[in-house]
Design a protein around this motif. Structure first.
Motif, PDB file in Angstrom:
ATOM      1  N   SER A  87       0.815  -1.222   0.000  1.00  0.00           N
ATOM      2  CA  SER A  87       0.000   0.000   0.000  1.00  0.00           C
ATOM      3  C   SER A  87       0.851   1.276   0.000  1.00  0.00           C
ATOM      4  O   SER A  87       0.373   2.331  -0.401  1.00  0.00           O
ATOM      5  CB  SER A  87      -0.958  -0.008   1.182  1.00  0.00           C
ATOM      6  N   ASN A  88       2.115   1.193   0.409  1.00  0.00           N
ATOM      7  CA  ASN A  88       2.970   2.384   0.327  1.00  0.00           C
ATOM      8  C   ASN A  88       3.202   2.811  -1.113  1.00  0.00           C
ATOM      9  O   ASN A  88       3.475   3.978  -1.386  1.00  0.00           O
ATOM     10  CB  ASN A  88       4.323   2.119   0.998  1.00  0.00           C
ATOM     11  N   SER A  89       3.101   1.850  -2.035  1.00  0.00           N
ATOM     12  CA  SER A  89       3.333   2.174  -3.447  1.00  0.00           C
ATOM     13  C   SER A  89       2.262   3.101  -4.027  1.00  0.00           C
ATOM     14  O   SER A  89       2.453   3.685  -5.086  1.00  0.00           O
ATOM     15  CB  SER A  89       3.398   0.889  -4.279  1.00  0.00           C
ATOM     16  N   PHE A  90       1.130   3.247  -3.318  1.00  0.00           N
ATOM     17  CA  PHE A  90       0.112   4.197  -3.777  1.00  0.00           C
ATOM     18  C   PHE A  90       0.646   5.628  -3.804  1.00  0.00           C
ATOM     19  O   PHE A  90       0.091   6.488  -4.458  1.00  0.00           O
ATOM     20  CB  PHE A  90      -1.126   4.161  -2.863  1.00  0.00           C
ATOM     21  N   TYR A  91       1.701   5.858  -3.033  1.00  0.00           N
ATOM     22  CA  TYR A  91       2.242   7.219  -2.946  1.00  0.00           C
ATOM     23  C   TYR A  91       3.300   7.508  -3.992  1.00  0.00           C
ATOM     24  O   TYR A  91       3.909   8.570  -3.997  1.00  0.00           O
ATOM     25  CB  TYR A  91       2.807   7.461  -1.543  1.00  0.00           C
ATOM     26  N   ARG A  92       3.546   6.578  -4.872  1.00  0.00           N
ATOM     27  CA  ARG A  92       4.501   6.825  -5.957  1.00  0.00           C
ATOM     28  C   ARG A  92       3.980   7.942  -6.838  1.00  0.00           C
ATOM     29  O   ARG A  92       2.777   8.003  -7.131  1.00  0.00           O
ATOM     30  CB  ARG A  92       4.635   5.587  -6.838  1.00  0.00           C
ATOM     31  N   PRO A  93       4.871   8.800  -7.332  1.00  0.00           N
ATOM     32  CA  PRO A  93       4.420   9.873  -8.211  1.00  0.00           C
ATOM     33  C   PRO A  93       3.595   9.363  -9.394  1.00  0.00           C
ATOM     34  O   PRO A  93       2.593   9.973  -9.756  1.00  0.00           O
ATOM     35  CB  PRO A  93       5.737  10.490  -8.704  1.00  0.00           C
ATOM     36  N   GLU A  94       3.975   8.212  -9.947  1.00  0.00           N
ATOM     37  CA  GLU A  94       3.278   7.702 -11.134  1.00  0.00           C
ATOM     38  C   GLU A  94       1.822   7.352 -10.820  1.00  0.00           C
ATOM     39  O   GLU A  94       0.933   7.578 -11.642  1.00  0.00           O
ATOM     40  CB  GLU A  94       3.988   6.445 -11.670  1.00  0.00           C
ATOM     41  N   ILE A  95       1.599   6.777  -9.629  1.00  0.00           N
ATOM     42  CA  ILE A  95       0.239   6.384  -9.246  1.00  0.00           C
ATOM     43  C   ILE A  95      -0.577   7.635  -8.897  1.00  0.00           C
ATOM     44  O   ILE A  95      -1.740   7.767  -9.276  1.00  0.00           O
ATOM     45  CB  ILE A  95       0.271   5.392  -8.044  1.00  0.00           C
ATOM     46  N   ILE A  96       0.055   8.571  -8.215  1.00  0.00           N
ATOM     47  CA  ILE A  96      -0.637   9.822  -7.867  1.00  0.00           C
ATOM     48  C   ILE A  96      -1.075  10.565  -9.137  1.00  0.00           C
ATOM     49  O   ILE A  96      -2.188  11.059  -9.237  1.00  0.00           O
ATOM     50  CB  ILE A  96       0.281  10.715  -6.995  1.00  0.00           C
ATOM     51  N   ARG A  97      -0.184  10.577 -10.113  1.00  0.00           N
ATOM     52  CA  ARG A  97      -0.513  11.237 -11.385  1.00  0.00           C
ATOM     53  C   ARG A  97      -1.682  10.549 -12.084  1.00  0.00           C
ATOM     54  O   ARG A  97      -2.542  11.203 -12.649  1.00  0.00           O
ATOM     55  CB  ARG A  97       0.693  11.193 -12.319  1.00  0.00           C
ATOM     56  N   HIS A  98      -1.683   9.237 -12.029  1.00  0.00           N
ATOM     57  CA  HIS A  98      -2.780   8.507 -12.667  1.00  0.00           C
ATOM     58  C   HIS A  98      -4.102   8.822 -11.961  1.00  0.00           C
ATOM     59  O   HIS A  98      -5.126   9.035 -12.613  1.00  0.00           O
ATOM     60  CB  HIS A  98      -2.489   6.996 -12.669  1.00  0.00           C
ATOM     61  N   ASP A  99      -4.052   8.886 -10.618  1.00  0.00           N
ATOM     62  CA  ASP A  99      -5.264   9.233  -9.859  1.00  0.00           C
ATOM     63  C   ASP A  99      -5.794  10.604 -10.275  1.00  0.00           C
ATOM     64  O   ASP A  99      -6.989  10.794 -10.447  1.00  0.00           O
ATOM     65  CB  ASP A  99      -4.962   9.270  -8.350  1.00  0.00           C
ATOM     66  N   LYS A 100      -4.856  11.536 -10.426  1.00  0.00           N
ATOM     67  CA  LYS A 100      -5.278  12.899 -10.802  1.00  0.00           C
ATOM     68  C   LYS A 100      -5.905  12.891 -12.188  1.00  0.00           C
ATOM     69  O   LYS A 100      -6.902  13.558 -12.445  1.00  0.00           O
ATOM     70  CB  LYS A 100      -4.073  13.853 -10.777  1.00  0.00           C
ATOM     71  N   PHE A 101      -5.297  12.116 -13.083  1.00  0.00           N
ATOM     72  CA  PHE A 101      -5.815  12.008 -14.452  1.00  0.00           C
ATOM     73  C   PHE A 101      -7.235  11.436 -14.436  1.00  0.00           C
ATOM     74  O   PHE A 101      -8.133  11.936 -15.099  1.00  0.00           O
ATOM     75  CB  PHE A 101      -4.886  11.118 -15.290  1.00  0.00           C
ATOM     76  N   MET A 102      -7.428  10.388 -13.629  1.00  0.00           N
ATOM     77  CA  MET A 102      -8.736   9.734 -13.595  1.00  0.00           C
ATOM     78  C   MET A 102      -9.805  10.629 -12.971  1.00  0.00           C
ATOM     79  O   MET A 102     -10.975  10.526 -13.307  1.00  0.00           O
ATOM     80  CB  MET A 102      -8.639   8.404 -12.840  1.00  0.00           C
ATOM     81  N   MET A 103      -9.394  11.498 -12.071  1.00  0.00           N
ATOM     82  CA  MET A 103     -10.357  12.423 -11.467  1.00  0.00           C
ATOM     83  C   MET A 103     -10.938  13.366 -12.523  1.00  0.00           C
ATOM     84  O   MET A 103     -12.083  13.771 -12.456  1.00  0.00           O
ATOM     85  CB  MET A 103      -9.674  13.209 -10.354  1.00  0.00           C
ATOM     86  N   GLN A 104     -10.106  13.695 -13.510  1.00  0.00           N
ATOM     87  CA  GLN A 104     -10.533  14.608 -14.574  1.00  0.00           C
ATOM     88  C   GLN A 104     -11.196  13.870 -15.735  1.00  0.00           C
ATOM     89  O   GLN A 104     -11.666  14.497 -16.677  1.00  0.00           O
ATOM     90  CB  GLN A 104      -9.312  15.359 -15.149  1.00  0.00           C
ATOM     91  N   PHE A 105     -11.194  12.568 -15.687  1.00  0.00           N
ATOM     92  CA  PHE A 105     -11.647  11.764 -16.829  1.00  0.00           C
ATOM     93  C   PHE A 105     -13.123  12.038 -17.154  1.00  0.00           C
ATOM     94  O   PHE A 105     -13.982  12.008 -16.285  1.00  0.00           O
ATOM     95  CB  PHE A 105     -11.441  10.281 -16.513  1.00  0.00           C
ATOM     96  N   LYS A 106     -13.382  12.307 -18.449  1.00  0.00           N
ATOM     97  CA  LYS A 106     -14.774  12.571 -18.861  1.00  0.00           C
ATOM     98  C   LYS A 106     -15.299  11.386 -19.674  1.00  0.00           C
ATOM     99  O   LYS A 106     -14.780  11.095 -20.753  1.00  0.00           O
ATOM    100  CB  LYS A 106     -14.825  13.847 -19.699  1.00  0.00           C
ATOM    101  N   PRO A 107     -16.352  10.720 -19.200  1.00  0.00           N
ATOM    102  CA  PRO A 107     -16.891   9.564 -19.928  1.00  0.00           C
ATOM    103  C   PRO A 107     -17.441   9.990 -21.300  1.00  0.00           C
ATOM    104  O   PRO A 107     -17.992  11.082 -21.444  1.00  0.00           O
ATOM    105  CB  PRO A 107     -18.035   9.085 -19.039  1.00  0.00           C
ATOM    106  N   LYS A 108     -17.271   9.095 -22.271  1.00  0.00           N
ATOM    107  CA  LYS A 108     -17.857   9.357 -23.591  1.00  0.00           C
ATOM    108  C   LYS A 108     -19.193   8.616 -23.732  1.00  0.00           C
ATOM    109  O   LYS A 108     -20.007   8.959 -24.558  1.00  0.00           O
ATOM    110  CB  LYS A 108     -16.893   8.861 -24.674  1.00  0.00           C
TER     111      LYS A 108
END
Ligand SMILES: [Zn+2]
Length: 494
Positions: free
Chosen positions: A371-392
Motif C-alpha cells: 500500500s505504500n506504493s500508492f504514494y509513488r508519483p506515477e500512481i498519484i498522477r494517474h489518480d489525478k488524471f482519472m479524477m478529470q476523466f470525462k466519460p464518452k
C-alpha cells in the motif's frame, strides 16, 4: 561562474547536479568527510585514496592553533581537492561559547580561501524552548547580514548561509526564506540536526529537511550539516539535499563501531566482514581488535568512509535509473526508525510528485509492492488524471487484469471485447494500485510498464477497490464486468 549549480538528473525531489567551485566542478550529491587538523588518525591522502576529492575542516581549529595562515590548499598540500571550511558552530554546540567573533572567522576564511565557507552561526541544537530557538534564528540571520561586505569581496568562495530553527518548523521556514532571499549566499545549509540524528529521530529530520527545501529556491544547493549515516542519506537526497558532511565515520571508528549500509555494528561483536573494501578484504574483525588503537581507528575509519561513499553512489544510480522510490522502499525495512522516515516522506507525496520527472531517458517498468506504493508519483498522477476523466458513453466495460498480457491493447481476450464494445462503451482494465486504466491510453508509460506481486496484501486490494467503486459510482450509470470472477479485486456492479 563560481557557485553556479546545474541540475543534470532528477528523481522524486532529489537530483544529481554540478556545482562549480574554484577547484573545479563537483558532482552532487556529495559527502564531505570532516578532517580534524589536530588529530591525524586519518589523513587527507587516505581520504583521496578512498575516492573523495573533497573534505571539510574546521576553520576555528585552524585559526586557534595557527595551523593555516595563507592559502589552505597549499598549506594542507591538497591543491586539487575541493575544500569546505566550517566556522566553529559545532564547537558552540559542544562547548557553549567560543572565543572568536563571526567577523573574525569570516575574515580568516576569506584569507585562507577555501572553496566553500560558512559564517559563524548560532546552532539551535536542543534549544530549551521556542524563544531560545528564535534567538538562534534571528542571530544567525543578523550575522549573515553583518559580514556581507567581506563576502562580496571574496566572491570566488561559495559562502554558505546556515538555516536554524531546529524542530520548530515555523522558525525553520522563516529562517529558510530569509536565507534564500539573501543572494550573497550561493549555498544554504540546514544546521544542527546532529542531536536529532543521535536520537534516531528521523521523522523530525524529514520534517526539517522538507520544511527547508520547500521554502528555498530549487536552484540553490542545500547542505545538511552532520548527515553521516548511510541509512538516512538516500531519504535526505530524495527530498533535495545536495551535500553532506559528518565526522561520524571517525567518531564511530574511535568507538570501535563499524558502519554498514543499513546500521552500525560493534567490532567486538563481529565475526565476519561482509564488506569487500580494501580494509575488509585484508583483515578480519579479530585482526583489527588485536591492533593498537591508532591503526584500528584508521582502518575502521577508512572502511566507514567506503560505506558512506557507496551509499551516495548507490543513491545516484537510483536517481539515474528513476527508481529512487523503490530504493527508499528497500532501505525502509532496515530498521523501524528508518521505516518511520520512509512513512514520513510519503506524507510529502505531493511535493515529491511535483519535482519527479514524468519522462526519463530509458523506460523502465515500475515495481509496485504494497500500500505504500500508492504514494509513488506515477500512481498519484494517474489518480489525478482519472479524477478529470470525462466519460464518452453511459456504459463502462471493466476487465479485471488477472492473467492478461501487457501491453493490454495487444491481449487477444481484450481485443475481442474491445471489438464488440468500442462504439458503445468506455473500456477500462482494473489493476491493483492503479485502479482503472482506460484501454485507449493503456500503452502510455507506465500504464503497461509495471510489475506487481502475485500475492497482494489486503489493504492494497481494498484501497484499489475503493478507488474503482468510487469512480464508477460518480461517472457511470451502467457497467459490464469481464474476467473478474476469479479476481481478488471485487468490483461493485451498478
Ligand atoms: Zn569494508
Amino acid at each position: 561562474m563560481i557557485g553556479d549549480f546545474e541540475v543534470k538528473d532528477e528523481d522524486l525531489a532529489g537530483r544529481i547536479g554540478i556545482l562549480e567551485t574554484k577547484h573545479g566542478k563537483i558532482e552532487t550529491p556529495v559527502f564531505f568527510p570532516v578532517i580534524n587538523a589536530l588529530k591525524s588518525e586519518i589523513g587527507i591522502n587516505d581520504i583521496i585514496d578512498i575516492g573523495f576529492n573533497n573534505f571539510i575542516t574546521n576553520a576555528y581549529i585552524l585559526k586557534k592553533n595557527n595551523l593555516v595562515t595563507t592559502d589552505i590548499h597549499e598549506e594542507l598540500k591538497s591543491q586539487k581537492s575541493v575544500i569546505m571550511t566550517d566556522s566553529g558552530a559545532y564547537q558552540i554546540l559542544e562547548y557553549g561559547e567560543i572565543e572568536i567573533s563571526n567577523k573574525e572567522i569570516v575574515e580568516y576564511q576569506s584569507k585562507i580561501k577555501p572553496d566553500i565557507a560558512v559564517i559563524l552561526d548560532i546552532p539551535t541544537g536542543e534549544a530549551e524552548n521556542e524563544l531560545e530557538a528564535k534567538y538562534t534564528v534571528e542571530e544567525t540571520i543578523k550575522r549573515a547580514t553583518e559580514v556581507e561586505d567581506i563576502i562580496t569581496s571574496s566572491s570566488d568562495i561559495i559562502w554558505t548561509h546556515p538555516i536554524q530553527g531546529g524542530k520548530y518548523l515555523d522558525l525553520l521556514k522563516y529562517s529558510a526564506q530569509k536565507a534564500n532571499n539573501n543572494d550573497k549566499y550561493k549555498m544554504l545549509a540546514l544546521g544542527s540536526p546532529t542531536v536529532i540524528m543521535q536520537n534516531y529521530d528521523y521523522t523530525s529530520l524529514i520534517d526539517m529537511i522538507y520544511t527547508v527545501r520547500s521554502n528555498i529556491s530549487r536552484g540553490k544547493p542545500l547542505h545538511l550539516f552532520g548527515g553521516g549515516v548511510p541509512h538516512i542519506i538516500p531519504f535526505a537526497i530524495a527530498l533535495g539535499v545536495d551535500s553532506f558532511d559528518s565526522a561520524s565515520y571517525i567518531l564511530y571508528a574511535r568507538d570501535n563501531r563499524y558502519i554498514t549500509r543499513n546500521r552500525t555494528l560493534r567490532l567486538d561483536k563481529m565475526e565476519y566482514f561482509s564488506c569487500s573494501c580494501p580494509v575488509c578484504s585484508k583483515y578480519s574483525p579479530k585482526d583489527l581488535l588485536e591492533m593498537d588503537n591508532k591503526n584500528r581507528t584508521r582502518l575502521l575509519a577508512i572502511h566507514n568512509l567506503y560505506k558512506i561513499l557507496e551509499e551516495i553512489r548507490e543513491t545516484k544510480i537510483a536517481i539515474k535509473e528513476g527508481r529512487l522510490f523503490e530504493y527508499l522502499q528497500e532501505k525502509a525495512y532496515s530498521h523501524p526508525s528508518v521505516y518511520s522516515a520512509f512513512l514520513r516522506i510519503l506524507k510529502y507525496h505531493d511535493y515529491l510528485e511535483k519535482y519527479d520527472p514524468r519522462v526519463k531517458g530509458e523506460v523502465r517498468g515500475i515495481l509496485l509492492y504494497d500500500s505504500n506504493s500508492f504514494y509513488r508519483p506515477e500512481i498519484i498522477r494517474h489518480d489525478k488524471f482519472m479524477m478529470q476523466f470525462k466519460p464518452k458513453h453511459n456504459l463502462a466495460v471493466i476487465i479485471c487484469y488477472d492473467n492478461l498480457n501487457v501491453p493490454f491493447i495487444y491481449d487477444d481476450y481484450i481485443k475481442d471485447i474491445a471489438y464488440e464494445y468500442e462504439n458503445d462503451a468506455d473500456i477500462f482494465i482494473a489493476v491493483p494500485f492503479y485502479g482503472l486504466i482506460p484501454l485507449s491510453i493503456s500503452e502510455s508509460y507506465p500504464l503497461s510498464q509495471f510489475e506487481i506481486p502475485t500475492e497482494i496484501d489486503d489493504l492494497t486490494l481494498k484501497l484499489t477497490e475503493n478507488k474503482i467503486n468510487e469512480f464508477i459510482e460518480k461517472k457511470y450509470k451502467q457497467i459490464k464486468i469481464f474476467n473478474c470472477e476469479k479476481s481478488k479485486l471485487h468490483i461493485m456492479s451498478v
